[in-house]
Design a protein around this motif. Structure first.
Motif, PDB file in Angstrom:
ATOM      1  N   PHE A   1      -0.312  -2.874   5.251  1.00  0.00           N
ATOM      2  CA  PHE A   1      -0.113  -3.053   3.826  1.00  0.00           C
ATOM      3  C   PHE A   1       0.729  -1.902   3.291  1.00  0.00           C
ATOM      4  O   PHE A   1       0.655  -0.789   3.805  1.00  0.00           O
ATOM      5  N   PRO A   2       1.493  -2.149   2.225  1.00  0.00           N
ATOM      6  CA  PRO A   2       2.330  -1.074   1.672  1.00  0.00           C
ATOM      7  C   PRO A   2       1.542  -0.029   0.899  1.00  0.00           C
ATOM      8  O   PRO A   2       2.009   1.086   0.723  1.00  0.00           O
ATOM      9  N   SER A   3       0.331  -0.378   0.423  1.00  0.00           N
ATOM     10  CA  SER A   3      -0.449   0.581  -0.356  1.00  0.00           C
ATOM     11  C   SER A   3      -1.933   0.360  -0.109  1.00  0.00           C
ATOM     12  O   SER A   3      -2.352  -0.681   0.405  1.00  0.00           O
ATOM     13  N   GLN A   4      -2.714   1.342  -0.502  1.00  0.00           N
ATOM     14  CA  GLN A   4      -4.167   1.254  -0.368  1.00  0.00           C
ATOM     15  C   GLN A   4      -4.720   0.161  -1.279  1.00  0.00           C
ATOM     16  O   GLN A   4      -5.632  -0.576  -0.887  1.00  0.00           O
ATOM     17  N   GLU A   5      -4.160   0.034  -2.460  1.00  0.00           N
ATOM     18  CA  GLU A   5      -4.634  -0.968  -3.409  1.00  0.00           C
ATOM     19  C   GLU A   5      -4.415  -2.385  -2.874  1.00  0.00           C
ATOM     20  O   GLU A   5      -5.245  -3.263  -3.077  1.00  0.00           O
TER      21      GLU A   5
END
Length: 92
Positions: A55-59
């Protein structure tokens, strides 16, 4: 079914920081691996532990886990420490 979410760390033998910005969702093993009686190789019927989702971010990883109803734990990224050292320090 549970999963862990973590950020990829730089290998100690690498100098570059490629792919260290990505976050990974990795499923925890649901069953223990057992030795195959014929070949002796370890394996299990759990196919979830073969998945690693990037994924590109934790969110984004957390949103995916919540949407799929997967219990998750976020593993915090340790702080990066930089040891400044001069070449002359090798001879002191």
């Amino acid at each position: 079914m549970s999963a862990r979410i973590y950020q990829i760390q730089k290998n100690a033998l690498q100098s570059g920081k490629a792919l260290t910005h990505k976050w990974v969702l990795e499923y925890a093993p649901a069953e223990a691996k057992q030795a195959d009686p014929l070949t002796g190789w370890a394996g299990s019927g759990d196919t979830q532990q073969q998945l690693k989702l990037n994924f590109p971010s934790q969110e984004a990883a957390i949103a995916y886990a919540q949407k799929q109803g997967v219990a998750y734990t976020v593993i915090a990224t340790p702080p990066k420490t930089l040891k400044l050292q001069a070449y002359a320090d090798n001879f002191r």
